[in-house]
Design a protein around this motif. Structure first.
Motif, PDB file in Angstrom:
ATOM      1  N   LYS A 197      -8.303  -0.150   5.049  1.00  0.00           N
ATOM      2  CA  LYS A 197      -9.721   0.220   4.105  1.00  0.00           C
ATOM      3  C   LYS A 197     -10.483   0.582   5.672  1.00  0.00           C
ATOM      4  O   LYS A 197     -11.608   0.639   5.471  1.00  0.00           O
ATOM      5  CB  LYS A 197     -10.135  -0.472   3.313  1.00  0.00           C
ATOM      6  CG  LYS A 197      -9.481  -0.834   2.040  1.00  0.00           C
ATOM      7  CD  LYS A 197      -9.857  -1.409   1.451  1.00  0.00           C
ATOM      8  CE  LYS A 197      -8.916  -1.553   0.419  1.00  0.00           C
ATOM      9  NZ  LYS A 197      -9.792  -1.619  -1.905  1.00  0.00           N
ATOM     10  N   TYR A 234       0.789   4.493  -2.553  1.00  0.00           N
ATOM     11  CA  TYR A 234       0.831   5.651  -2.427  1.00  0.00           C
ATOM     12  C   TYR A 234       1.669   6.631  -2.672  1.00  0.00           C
ATOM     13  O   TYR A 234       1.795   7.401  -3.320  1.00  0.00           O
ATOM     14  CB  TYR A 234      -0.190   6.028  -0.556  1.00  0.00           C
ATOM     15  CG  TYR A 234      -0.872   5.391  -0.710  1.00  0.00           C
ATOM     16  CD1 TYR A 234      -2.262   5.504  -0.454  1.00  0.00           C
ATOM     17  CD2 TYR A 234      -0.686   4.466   0.429  1.00  0.00           C
ATOM     18  CE1 TYR A 234      -3.718   5.693  -0.402  1.00  0.00           C
ATOM     19  CE2 TYR A 234      -2.537   3.979   0.677  1.00  0.00           C
ATOM     20  CZ  TYR A 234      -3.225   4.426   0.228  1.00  0.00           C
ATOM     21  OH  TYR A 234      -4.566   3.871   0.564  1.00  0.00           O
ATOM     22  N   PRO A 263      -3.729   1.011   4.690  1.00  0.00           N
ATOM     23  CA  PRO A 263      -4.077  -0.982   4.500  1.00  0.00           C
ATOM     24  C   PRO A 263      -5.278  -1.712   4.767  1.00  0.00           C
ATOM     25  O   PRO A 263      -5.406  -2.578   3.918  1.00  0.00           O
ATOM     26  CB  PRO A 263      -2.887  -1.473   5.239  1.00  0.00           C
ATOM     27  CG  PRO A 263      -1.537   0.205   5.592  1.00  0.00           C
ATOM     28  CD  PRO A 263      -3.507   1.330   5.872  1.00  0.00           C
ATOM     29  N   PHE A 318       0.912  -1.435   0.195  1.00  0.00           N
ATOM     30  CA  PHE A 318      -0.327  -0.232   0.266  1.00  0.00           C
ATOM     31  C   PHE A 318       1.388   1.271  -0.004  1.00  0.00           C
ATOM     32  O   PHE A 318       0.660   1.984  -0.704  1.00  0.00           O
ATOM     33  CB  PHE A 318      -1.123   0.292   1.239  1.00  0.00           C
ATOM     34  CG  PHE A 318      -2.165  -1.100   0.995  1.00  0.00           C
ATOM     35  CD1 PHE A 318      -3.272  -0.646   0.136  1.00  0.00           C
ATOM     36  CD2 PHE A 318      -2.383  -2.157   1.757  1.00  0.00           C
ATOM     37  CE1 PHE A 318      -4.186  -0.825   0.280  1.00  0.00           C
ATOM     38  CE2 PHE A 318      -3.221  -2.753   1.640  1.00  0.00           C
ATOM     39  CZ  PHE A 318      -4.268  -2.400   0.306  1.00  0.00           C
ATOM     40  N   LEU A 332      -9.510   3.926  -3.035  1.00  0.00           N
ATOM     41  CA  LEU A 332      -8.435   3.027  -2.716  1.00  0.00           C
ATOM     42  C   LEU A 332      -9.892   2.928  -2.079  1.00  0.00           C
ATOM     43  O   LEU A 332     -10.334   1.505  -1.620  1.00  0.00           O
ATOM     44  CB  LEU A 332      -6.992   2.734  -2.235  1.00  0.00           C
ATOM     45  CG  LEU A 332      -6.280   2.348  -3.354  1.00  0.00           C
ATOM     46  CD1 LEU A 332      -5.204   2.152  -2.451  1.00  0.00           C
ATOM     47  CD2 LEU A 332      -6.418   1.164  -3.998  1.00  0.00           C
TER      48      LEU A 332
END
Lengths: 171, 121
Positions: free
Chosen positions: B100, A90, B98, A86, A135
Motif C-alpha cells: 500500500k 485483485y 501489496p 493480494f 484497498l
C-alpha cells in the motif's frame, strides 16, 4: 463474424467434465505464461488476459456457472503458486465483474464474440482498478484508468478473435 | 460485427481518451517534489533535486537520483513496483499494491501555482 451457438452442444457428462478440467489447466498455464512478461509501459495491471480465452470459451459453449468454476479454480491455482493473497483479491474482483458483464451481454444481445470479449476485458480492468482504489484508499489511481481502458479494448479484440477460431475448430 | 458494436468499442476508446485529456489538464504537476503515501496516509514529501535513498516503513526503499525516483527494494512477492517507470520532473506515479505504498510527483508545498515562489534549493 460468426455467431455463438445459442444452445450448447450435447455432450455426455464425462466428456464435459474432462473438457472443464482441460480448460482449467489451460487457463492456469496461460496465467503462468503471463507472469513471465514484464510490466507493460510501466503501468501495473496491463496484461494480455490470456486466461480469459478459456473462460470465454466455457461461457459460450456451456454456462456462466461452469465458466465461474473454471475461473475460480484458475485464480486459486495461479494465486497459490505464483501470487499472494493480494493478487487473488485483485484477480477475483476483475474476473467476477468481467464474467457478470459478459454473461449479461451474451444473454441480452446478439453481439459477436469480439465485442463480448472487449466488454469482458474492459470490465476486468475496471474491477481491478476499483478494488485497488478501495484497498489503497486513494483516488490517485484514476490516472491509470485511460491506459487500462484502452488496453482492455485491444486485448479484448485479440482474445475474442482467438476464442472465435477455437469455437469453430473444437467440437 | 454490427455497426452498433463498432460504435460501442469506439465509444469506450473515446471515453478513455477524453478521460486521459481531462486528467492531464486537471493534474498540472510540475513534479519538483514527490509525496509518499502509505495506507492512505501521507508519509512525507521529498525534493527531487537532492540525491538520497528513503526508507519507507520497513517494507520499501526508494532512491532519488538525477531528479528521478525509483523503487529499489520491496518486501512484496511480485516486485512490480520496482519495474514501474521512474517518477521525474514530469510527474508520474509508482504504486506498490501489496504494501500500500504510493510515490507520486506533486507541486512543491502543495499550494501550487500563484502561492508565491518557493525558495530555490
Amino acid at each position: 463474424m460468426m455467431r455463438h451457438p445459442v444452445t450448447p452442444p450435447k455432450h455426455p457428462g464425462y466428456q464435459q467434465t474432462a473438457q472443464l478440467g482441460l480448460f482449467t489447466a489451460l487457463a492456469s498455464i496461460l496465467g503462468y505464461i503471463e507472469t513471465l512478461f514484464p510490466v507493460f509501459a510501466g503501468i501495473p495491471g496491463i496484461k494480455l488476459g490470456l486466461a480469459n480465452l478459456a473462460v470465454l470459451f466455457i461461457l459460450i459453449r456451456y454456462s456462466w456457472q461452469k465458466a465461474a468454476l473454471v475461473s475460480i479454480a484458475r485464480i486459486i491455482i495461479i494465486g497459490a503458486m505464483f501470487g499472494s493473497m493480494f493478487s487473488i483479491l485483485y484477480s477475483t474482483a476483475g474476473a467476477a465483474l468481467s464474467l457478470a458483464a459478459m454473461t449479461l451481454v451474451l444473454a441480452r444481445t446478439d453481439f459477436s464474440i469480439i465485442t463480448v470479449s472487449v466488454i469482458g476485458g474492459v470490465t476486468h480492468n475496471i474491477g481491478q482498478l476499483l478494488i485497488a482504489m478501495a484497498l489503497m484508499e486513494t483516488g490517485s489511481l484514476i490516472y491509470y484508468a485511460p491506459a487500462l481502458l484502452i488496453s482492455g479494448v485491444v486485448t479484448g479484440i485479440l482474445i475474442g478473435a482467438l476464442t472465435g477460431e477455437l469455437l469453430k475448430r473444437l467440437r | 460485427m454490427k455497426k452498433k458494436e463498432v460504435l460501442l468499442i469506439l465509444g469506450i476508446v473515446a471515453a478513455a481518451v477524453l478521460l486521459g485529456i481531462g486528467l492531464m489538464l486537471f493534474k498540472s504537476n510540475d513534479g519538483e517534489s514527490i509525496r509518499i503515501t502509505v495506507d492512505g496516509k501521507e508519509y512525507g514529501t521529498w525534493k527531487l533535486d537532492e540525491d538520497q535513498t528513503i526508507e519507507i516503513k520497513d517494507t520499501n526503499v526508494c532512491e532519488i537520483k538525477d531528479g528521478k525516483v525509483r523503487m529499489i527494494r520491496a518486501t512484496c512477492p511480485d516486485h512490480l513496483c520496482m519495474e514501474q517507470a521512474p517518477v521525474d520532473e514530469n510527474g508520474g506515479m509508482i504504486v506498490c499494491l501489496p504494501n500500500k505504498v504510493i510515490i507520486e510527483g506533486t507541486n512543491t508545498a502543495g499550494s501550487g501555482n500563484g502561492g508565491g515562489v518557493d525558495a530555490v534549493g
